[in-house]
Motif scaffolding. Structure first.
Motif, PDB file in Angstrom:
ATOM      1  N   SER A   1      43.404  52.865  15.749  1.00 56.76           N
ATOM      2  CA  SER A   1      43.116  54.035  16.566  1.00 56.76           C
ATOM      3  C   SER A   1      43.668  53.855  17.969  1.00 56.76           C
ATOM      4  O   SER A   1      44.009  52.759  18.400  1.00 56.76           O
ATOM      5  CB  SER A   1      41.592  54.243  16.624  1.00 56.76           C
ATOM      6  OG  SER A   1      40.972  53.109  17.213  1.00 56.76           O
TER       7      SER A   1
ATOM      8  N   PHE B   1      43.672  50.808  21.302  1.00 61.75           N
ATOM      9  CA  PHE B   1      43.668  49.427  20.807  1.00 61.75           C
ATOM     10  C   PHE B   1      44.366  48.525  21.819  1.00 61.75           C
ATOM     11  O   PHE B   1      45.355  48.915  22.450  1.00 61.75           O
ATOM     12  CB  PHE B   1      44.394  49.357  19.461  1.00 61.75           C
ATOM     13  CG  PHE B   1      44.202  48.047  18.734  1.00 61.75           C
ATOM     14  CD1 PHE B   1      43.102  47.847  17.930  1.00 61.75           C
ATOM     15  CD2 PHE B   1      45.129  47.027  18.865  1.00 61.75           C
ATOM     16  CE1 PHE B   1      42.923  46.644  17.256  1.00 61.75           C
ATOM     17  CE2 PHE B   1      44.958  45.821  18.204  1.00 61.75           C
ATOM     18  CZ  PHE B   1      43.850  45.634  17.400  1.00 61.75           C
ATOM     19  N   ARG B   2      43.832  47.326  21.997  1.00 56.29           N
ATOM     20  CA  ARG B   2      44.374  46.386  22.969  1.00 56.29           C
ATOM     21  C   ARG B   2      44.904  45.133  22.280  1.00 56.29           C
ATOM     22  O   ARG B   2      44.284  44.629  21.335  1.00 56.29           O
ATOM     23  CB  ARG B   2      43.307  45.990  23.994  1.00 56.29           C
ATOM     24  CG  ARG B   2      42.851  47.150  24.863  1.00 56.29           C
ATOM     25  CD  ARG B   2      41.734  46.747  25.818  1.00 56.29           C
ATOM     26  NE  ARG B   2      41.312  47.864  26.655  1.00 56.29           N
ATOM     27  CZ  ARG B   2      41.856  48.177  27.821  1.00 56.29           C
ATOM     28  NH1 ARG B   2      42.835  47.416  28.322  1.00 56.29           N
ATOM     29  NH2 ARG B   2      41.437  49.218  28.515  1.00 56.29           N
TER      30      ARG B   2
ATOM     31  N   THR C   1      40.028  42.225  15.862  1.00 54.73           N
ATOM     32  CA  THR C   1      38.820  43.003  15.646  1.00 54.73           C
ATOM     33  C   THR C   1      39.209  44.478  15.505  1.00 54.73           C
ATOM     34  O   THR C   1      40.393  44.810  15.502  1.00 54.73           O
ATOM     35  CB  THR C   1      37.844  42.832  16.824  1.00 54.73           C
ATOM     36  OG1 THR C   1      38.416  43.461  17.999  1.00 54.73           O
ATOM     37  CG2 THR C   1      37.592  41.350  17.118  1.00 54.73           C
ATOM     38  N   ASP C   2      38.228  45.353  15.413  1.00 54.41           N
ATOM     39  CA  ASP C   2      38.529  46.784  15.307  1.00 54.41           C
ATOM     40  C   ASP C   2      39.140  47.334  16.590  1.00 54.41           C
ATOM     41  O   ASP C   2      39.836  48.349  16.559  1.00 54.41           O
ATOM     42  CB  ASP C   2      37.252  47.566  14.987  1.00 54.41           C
ATOM     43  CG  ASP C   2      36.752  47.304  13.574  1.00 54.41           C
ATOM     44  OD1 ASP C   2      37.557  46.849  12.738  1.00 54.41           O
ATOM     45  OD2 ASP C   2      35.554  47.535  13.326  1.00 54.41           O
ATOM     46  N   GLU C   3      38.876  46.652  17.710  1.00 51.41           N
ATOM     47  CA  GLU C   3      39.341  47.167  19.007  1.00 51.41           C
ATOM     48  C   GLU C   3      40.466  46.363  19.633  1.00 51.41           C
ATOM     49  O   GLU C   3      41.179  46.872  20.494  1.00 51.41           O
ATOM     50  CB  GLU C   3      38.174  47.199  20.011  1.00 51.41           C
ATOM     51  CG  GLU C   3      37.035  48.133  19.654  1.00 51.41           C
ATOM     52  CD  GLU C   3      36.053  47.504  18.682  1.00 51.41           C
ATOM     53  OE1 GLU C   3      35.988  46.257  18.644  1.00 51.41           O
ATOM     54  OE2 GLU C   3      35.375  48.260  17.962  1.00 51.41           O
ATOM     55  N   CYS C   4      40.609  45.082  19.225  1.00 51.17           N
ATOM     56  CA  CYS C   4      41.509  44.187  19.946  1.00 51.17           C
ATOM     57  C   CYS C   4      42.213  43.214  19.000  1.00 51.17           C
ATOM     58  O   CYS C   4      41.680  42.868  17.942  1.00 51.17           O
ATOM     59  CB  CYS C   4      40.720  43.326  20.941  1.00 51.17           C
ATOM     60  SG  CYS C   4      40.357  44.093  22.494  1.00 51.17           S
TER      61      CYS C   4
ATOM     62  N   ARG D   1      34.252  39.813  24.824  1.00 55.49           N
ATOM     63  CA  ARG D   1      34.089  41.179  25.362  1.00 55.49           C
ATOM     64  C   ARG D   1      34.683  41.278  26.766  1.00 55.49           C
ATOM     65  O   ARG D   1      35.324  42.277  27.114  1.00 55.49           O
ATOM     66  CB  ARG D   1      32.604  41.555  25.382  1.00 55.49           C
ATOM     67  CG  ARG D   1      32.045  41.935  24.013  1.00 55.49           C
ATOM     68  CD  ARG D   1      30.663  42.551  24.148  1.00 55.49           C
ATOM     69  NE  ARG D   1      29.673  41.566  24.575  1.00 55.49           N
ATOM     70  CZ  ARG D   1      28.955  40.818  23.763  1.00 55.49           C
ATOM     71  NH1 ARG D   1      29.110  40.945  22.448  1.00 55.49           N
ATOM     72  NH2 ARG D   1      28.056  39.967  24.226  1.00 55.49           N
TER      73      ARG D   1
ATOM     74  N   GLU E   1      46.719  47.976  26.641  1.00 51.67           N
ATOM     75  CA  GLU E   1      46.680  48.826  25.447  1.00 51.67           C
ATOM     76  C   GLU E   1      48.023  48.698  24.734  1.00 51.67           C
ATOM     77  O   GLU E   1      49.077  48.969  25.308  1.00 51.67           O
ATOM     78  CB  GLU E   1      46.405  50.286  25.823  1.00 51.67           C
ATOM     79  CG  GLU E   1      44.982  50.527  26.277  1.00 51.67           C
ATOM     80  CD  GLU E   1      44.622  52.008  26.289  1.00 51.67           C
ATOM     81  OE1 GLU E   1      45.406  52.810  25.729  1.00 51.67           O
ATOM     82  OE2 GLU E   1      43.566  52.353  26.840  1.00 51.67           O
TER      83      GLU E   1
END
Length: 295
Positions: free
Chosen positions: A2, A5-6, A52-55, A165, A173
Motif C-alpha cells: 500500500s 510503505f517505507r 513488516t506490513d508497513e516497512c 517503531r 517512503e
C-alpha cells in the motif's frame, strides 16, 4: 504494498562487544550474525532484512570499530564501518548502559552529519540499579544530537519493538528492495563459514581466534542436502593441533555444533567436512584477506 510503505538501510555501529550482532539477530528474528564474548567476532558487514506490513528494514551489522590494533585485518574492518556509514538512511549507534568510554567516543566521531542517528542503550537488564538509567540518558544527550534515545536489552528483547517503531519514522517512503521473506543478501556459503567461525571463537583460547579464518572450498547442494567442505585457516603450525584437539575431539565437537546451526538456518540436512590449513601471515596480507572475503 500500500501507499506510504517505507524502506531504508540502517547501519548498526558501536564498539566491540557492545551487542550489535545480538541486536540485529533479535530485530530480524533469525540468527545471521555470529556472536561471542571476544572482540573481532564480527569481521564483515552483514545485512539483515525485516519486512513488516508497513516497512522493510535493511540492517547493516558492522564490525566493532578497532582503535587498539593497527593490523591489516583491523584496517579492513574499520574501512567496512566507514563505508557502511556513508551509504545508509539512518544509523543505530549502540552503547552499553552505564558505560561510555574512549572506544565509544571514537564511534561517535565517525557518525555522519545530516543523517538521523538513533542511540540504542543496550544491556539495561544488567543494571543492578535501574535509577542509573535516567542520568545516563541525560549524559548521552549531551554527547551527540541523537534523533532518538531508546533503552533496550537485545538479549532479552526488551525495548526492541520500540526501537523498530522509532526507526521506521526515519526511513524514506519507497517500495521494498527485497522479497518479503528475505532475511539477508548474504549467500549460504558465506553464512556457513560464519557459523563455523563462531564455534571456533567460542571454544578456543583468548588469543587464537584472531589468527583464525574459515574458507569454504566447496559448497554443493543435492536436493535438500548441502555438502560443505571447509578449511580452517590458522596463522601458525603450532595452532593446528590446538584446533584439532586430542584425538580430533575438539574439531569434531565444533564442527558438529556448526552443522546443527547450519541445518536450522538452511532448513535441511548438512554434511560438513572440516580440516585445518596453515597460512602464515594471512591477517597482515591484504591480498589474502580479499581471497577470504574481506573487502
Amino acid at each position: 504494498m500500500s501507499g506510504g510503505f517505507r524502506t531504508g538501510t540502517l547501519a548498526v555501529v558501536g564498539r566491540p562487544n557492545v551487542g550489535k550482532s545480538t541486536l540485529v539477530n533479535r530485530l530480524v528474528g533469525q540468527k545471521l550474525s555470529i556472536t561471542s564474548n571476544k572482540p573481532q567476532t564480527t569481521r564483515h558487514r552483514i545485512t539483515g532484512i525485516l519486512t513488516t506490513d508497513e516497512c522493510q528494514y535493511v540492517f547493516v551489522d558492522t564490525p566493532g570499530f578497532q582503535t587498539r590494533h593497527p593490523g591489516a585485518l583491523n584496517r579492513v574492518m574499520n574501512r567496512s564501518v566507514t563505508q557502511a556509514l556513508a551509504a545508509v538512511d539512518a544509523v543505530i549507534c549502540v552503547v552499553e548502559a552505564g558505560r561510555f568510554g574512549p572506544a565509544d567516543r571514537a564511534i561517535v566521531k565517525l557518525l555522519p552529519p545530516g543523517r538521523p542517528v538513533l542511540l540504542a542503550i543496550n544491556k539495561i537488564d544488567r543494571l543492578s540499579d535501574k535509577t542509573e538509567l535516567l542520568p545516563f540518558i541525560a549524559q548521552m544527550a549531551q554527547v551527540f544530537p541523537f534523533a532518538e534515545i531508546v533503552p533496550i536489552s537485545a538479549e532479552k528483547g526488551e525495548g526492541t519493538d520500540d526501537l523498530l517503531r522509532t526507526a521506521a519514522k526515519y526511513l524514506p517512503e519507497a517500495p521494498p528492495i527485497y522479497d518479503a521473506d528475505a532475511i539477508t543478501d548474504r549467500s549460504e556459503r558465506f553464512l556457513a563459514a560464519e557459523l563455523l567461525r563462531e564455534k571456533l571463537f567460542r571454544n578456543l583460547g583468548e588469543e587464537l581466534p584472531y589468527g583464525i579464518a574459515v574458507e569454504i572450498e566447496r559448497f554443493e547442494q543435492e536436493g535438500d542436502l548441502r555438502r560443505i567442505f571447509a578449511a580452517i585457516i590458522v596463522d601458525k603450525a603450532a595452532h593446528k593441533s590446538i584446533v584439532i584437539g586430542r584425538g580430533g575431539e575438539k574439531l569434531k565437537t565444533m564442527s558438529s555444533d556448526a552443522r546443527r546451526d547450519m541445518e536450522q538456518l538452511f532448513g535441511g540436512p548438512v554434511y560438513l567436512e572440516t580440516w585445518v590449513k596453515v597460512k602464515s601471515g594471512w591477517a597482515e596480507d591484504e591480498r589474502a584477506l580479499k581471497s577470504l572475503g574481506y573487502e
